[in-house]
Write an enzyme that holds these catalytic residues in place. Structure first.
Site, PDB file in Angstrom:
ATOM      1  N   ARG A  37      -1.903  -0.506  10.848  1.00 42.51           N
ATOM      2  CA  ARG A  37      -1.885  -1.966  10.926  1.00 42.51           C
ATOM      3  C   ARG A  37      -1.255  -2.445  12.231  1.00 42.51           C
ATOM      4  O   ARG A  37      -1.589  -3.524  12.733  1.00 42.51           O
ATOM      5  CB  ARG A  37      -1.175  -2.564   9.707  1.00 42.51           C
ATOM      6  CG  ARG A  37       0.256  -2.142   9.529  1.00 42.51           C
ATOM      7  CD  ARG A  37       0.848  -2.675   8.228  1.00 42.51           C
ATOM      8  NE  ARG A  37       0.216  -2.089   7.056  1.00 42.51           N
ATOM      9  CZ  ARG A  37       0.591  -2.352   5.801  1.00 42.51           C
ATOM     10  NH1 ARG A  37       1.581  -3.199   5.575  1.00 42.51           N
ATOM     11  NH2 ARG A  37      -0.006  -1.775   4.780  1.00 42.51           N
ATOM     12  N   ASN A  38      -0.336  -1.636  12.806  1.00 37.65           N
ATOM     13  CA  ASN A  38       0.255  -2.010  14.094  1.00 37.65           C
ATOM     14  C   ASN A  38      -0.775  -1.915  15.209  1.00 37.65           C
ATOM     15  O   ASN A  38      -0.847  -2.791  16.076  1.00 37.65           O
ATOM     16  CB  ASN A  38       1.464  -1.113  14.383  1.00 37.65           C
ATOM     17  CG  ASN A  38       2.651  -1.450  13.503  1.00 37.65           C
ATOM     18  OD1 ASN A  38       3.347  -2.432  13.732  1.00 37.65           O
ATOM     19  ND2 ASN A  38       2.865  -0.649  12.474  1.00 37.65           N
TER      20      ASN A  38
ATOM     21  N   VAL B  83       1.731  -6.947   6.948  1.00 36.90           N
ATOM     22  CA  VAL B  83       2.838  -6.971   7.902  1.00 36.90           C
ATOM     23  C   VAL B  83       2.739  -5.806   8.880  1.00 36.90           C
ATOM     24  O   VAL B  83       2.615  -4.656   8.473  1.00 36.90           O
ATOM     25  CB  VAL B  83       4.195  -6.912   7.171  1.00 36.90           C
ATOM     26  CG1 VAL B  83       5.340  -6.833   8.175  1.00 36.90           C
ATOM     27  CG2 VAL B  83       4.363  -8.129   6.270  1.00 36.90           C
TER      28      VAL B  83
ATOM     29  N   SER C  92       0.815  -1.213   0.000  1.00 37.88           N
ATOM     30  CA  SER C  92       0.000   0.000   0.000  1.00 37.88           C
ATOM     31  C   SER C  92       0.851   1.267   0.000  1.00 37.88           C
ATOM     32  O   SER C  92       0.545   2.235  -0.702  1.00 37.88           O
ATOM     33  CB  SER C  92      -0.968  -0.002   1.186  1.00 37.88           C
ATOM     34  OG  SER C  92      -0.273  -0.134   2.410  1.00 37.88           O
ATOM     35  N   TRP C  93       1.931   1.291   0.782  1.00 42.63           N
ATOM     36  CA  TRP C  93       2.758   2.499   0.845  1.00 42.63           C
ATOM     37  C   TRP C  93       3.518   2.701  -0.459  1.00 42.63           C
ATOM     38  O   TRP C  93       3.636   3.813  -0.958  1.00 42.63           O
ATOM     39  CB  TRP C  93       3.694   2.421   2.043  1.00 42.63           C
ATOM     40  CG  TRP C  93       4.435   3.688   2.382  1.00 42.63           C
ATOM     41  CD1 TRP C  93       5.720   3.775   2.827  1.00 42.63           C
ATOM     42  CD2 TRP C  93       3.950   5.044   2.354  1.00 42.63           C
ATOM     43  NE1 TRP C  93       6.065   5.091   3.069  1.00 42.63           N
ATOM     44  CE2 TRP C  93       4.990   5.881   2.772  1.00 42.63           C
ATOM     45  CE3 TRP C  93       2.730   5.622   1.996  1.00 42.63           C
ATOM     46  CZ2 TRP C  93       4.874   7.278   2.847  1.00 42.63           C
ATOM     47  CZ3 TRP C  93       2.596   7.011   2.072  1.00 42.63           C
ATOM     48  CH2 TRP C  93       3.657   7.811   2.494  1.00 42.63           C
TER      49      TRP C  93
ATOM     50  N   LYS D 223       7.695   4.176  17.045  1.00 39.39           N
ATOM     51  CA  LYS D 223       6.266   4.521  17.083  1.00 39.39           C
ATOM     52  C   LYS D 223       5.391   3.323  16.712  1.00 39.39           C
ATOM     53  O   LYS D 223       4.239   3.223  17.169  1.00 39.39           O
ATOM     54  CB  LYS D 223       5.979   5.734  16.196  1.00 39.39           C
ATOM     55  CG  LYS D 223       6.365   5.594  14.720  1.00 39.39           C
ATOM     56  CD  LYS D 223       5.211   5.132  13.855  1.00 39.39           C
ATOM     57  CE  LYS D 223       5.604   5.055  12.405  1.00 39.39           C
ATOM     58  NZ  LYS D 223       4.481   4.606  11.551  1.00 39.39           N
TER      59      LYS D 223
ATOM     60  N   GLY E 245       6.291  10.210   8.308  1.00 43.17           N
ATOM     61  CA  GLY E 245       4.952  10.776   8.219  1.00 43.17           C
ATOM     62  C   GLY E 245       4.835  12.069   9.015  1.00 43.17           C
ATOM     63  O   GLY E 245       5.816  12.801   9.116  1.00 43.17           O
TER      64      GLY E 245
END
Length: 352
Positions: A279-280, A303, A34-35, A215, A160
């Site tokens: 997602r984390n 992931v 996605s990124w 983070k 980000g």
């Protein structure tokens, strides 16, 4: 920190050819997630020529046929005049002046192991990865320097706060480009800026990269807390304590006078800790609700970098001896199989 002047910058400003047309910047994007997809969208819409490596040949063919990534952000349509998908990694890298690494940290070695040692010579390497090489416990920039002889003065990192899903929706987003050479970072910022993306350079490559790793660990903790039904009050205390934890760790491993209140630090932490797209956080939430690590990984099918990162940071801290109760709690839950409920009962007494 080592610097190079604007005259020495590896990648030059766009020039006009003899027929008065602009020569396109040539950028390789390594990764099909996605990124990576979001970055290809930004760069190609800004009229850079993007050579896009995806491991799966079927995905490459689908993109050629239908102009979108079949697995991630499938609503984003690509102009194939600017996007050149290709499963041949060496050809993709050879065609570019900038090389963006955008695969999960745990799979970087597997993805680029076939590249010759000199394949990255003379190029600017940009890490869009927010993780560490497992077992080696090193940053992506350190891995590139050690295995491909690319000095960190020729490397950049993307921070980000920015989620790929919001880039796809063209929500206002902000990026920070970390570097030891501000002129190269600024040049890359120019390639990213558009009506919905603002990008700024920052001379703290190492701090930004470590903070991006940390983070994700904190986001796991926030997800676990949510899965255990801890409320917003607790999460606010958790995140504020996490900032002190990150600061202590950075001061120990990479000391530099820096303010962690900036977007690349606090901003990136907040969006990862609170966003529905994190997602984390999602992975942590599942662990808090009783999923095993394996079952959470299978169900997510994506992931969570923090899972691998927490082991690396935990191992590094054995030598540093920094007080890191949140990181330790996440490690014990994920790797020592301590009950999340039990571990958070202990953790809550350590927070202030």
């Amino acid at each position: 920190m080592q610097r190079i002047s604007a005259k020495q910058t590896l990648v030059k400003t766009k020039k006009k050819s003899k027929n008065n047309e602009f020569i396109l910047e040539k950028i390789a994007v390594i990764g099909g997630g996605s990124w990576a997809t979001a970055l290809v969208k930004i760069l190609s819409e800004n009229k850079s020529q993007v050579h896009w490596w995806m491991r799966n040949k079927n995905d490459v063919q689908h993109l050629v046929n239908y102009k979108h990534n079949p697995r991630y952000l499938s609503g984003v349509q690509f102009d194939l005049n600017y996007v050149k998908p290709n499963p041949d990694l060496q050809a993709v890298v050879a065609a570019a002046d900038w090389v963006i690494l955008a695969v999960p940290a745990a799979f970087v070695q597997e993805a680029i192991v076939g590249l010759p040692k000199d394949a990255l010579e003379g190029k600017v390497i940009v890490s869009a990865i927010k993780g560490m090489i497992p077992d080696e416990n090193i940053l992506i920039t350190e891995y590139v320097e050690q295995h491909f002889n690319v000095p960190n003065s020729h490397q950049l990192v993307i921070a980000g706060p920015c989620h790929a899903e919001e880039v796809a929706l063209e929500k206002q987003s902000y990026l920070t480009i970390g570097s030891h050479d501000i002129s190269t970072a600024e040049r890359f910022c120019e390639l990213l800026r558009n009506r919905y993306v603002k990008a700024n350079p920052l001379d703290d490559l190492d701090g930004i990269e470590y903070c991006a790793v940390m983070k994700n660990i904190i986001a796991l903790a926030c997800g676990i807390a949510r899965g255990l039904n801890y409320g917003d009050n607790f999460q606010a205390v958790l995140v504020s304590n996490a900032m002190f934890e990150i600061e202590r760790f950075l001061d120990a491993i990479m000391p530099l006078h820096r303010s962690l209140s900036g977007s690349a630090y606090l901003g990136d932490l907040l969006v990862t800790a609170y966003s529905q797209f994190s997602r984390n956080r999602t992975f942590g939430n599942m662990i808090g609700r009783g999923y095993t690590v394996k079952s959470a990984q299978v169900e997510m099918n994506m992931v969570a970098e923090g899972y691998y990162a927490v082991k690396s940071i935990y191992e590094l801290n054995k030598k540093l001896n920094v007080v890191m109760p949140i990181t330790n709690a996440v490690y014990l839950i994920l790797y020592e199989k301590i009950s999340p409920g039990v571990e958070f009962e202990i953790l809550k007494e350590k927070l202030k």
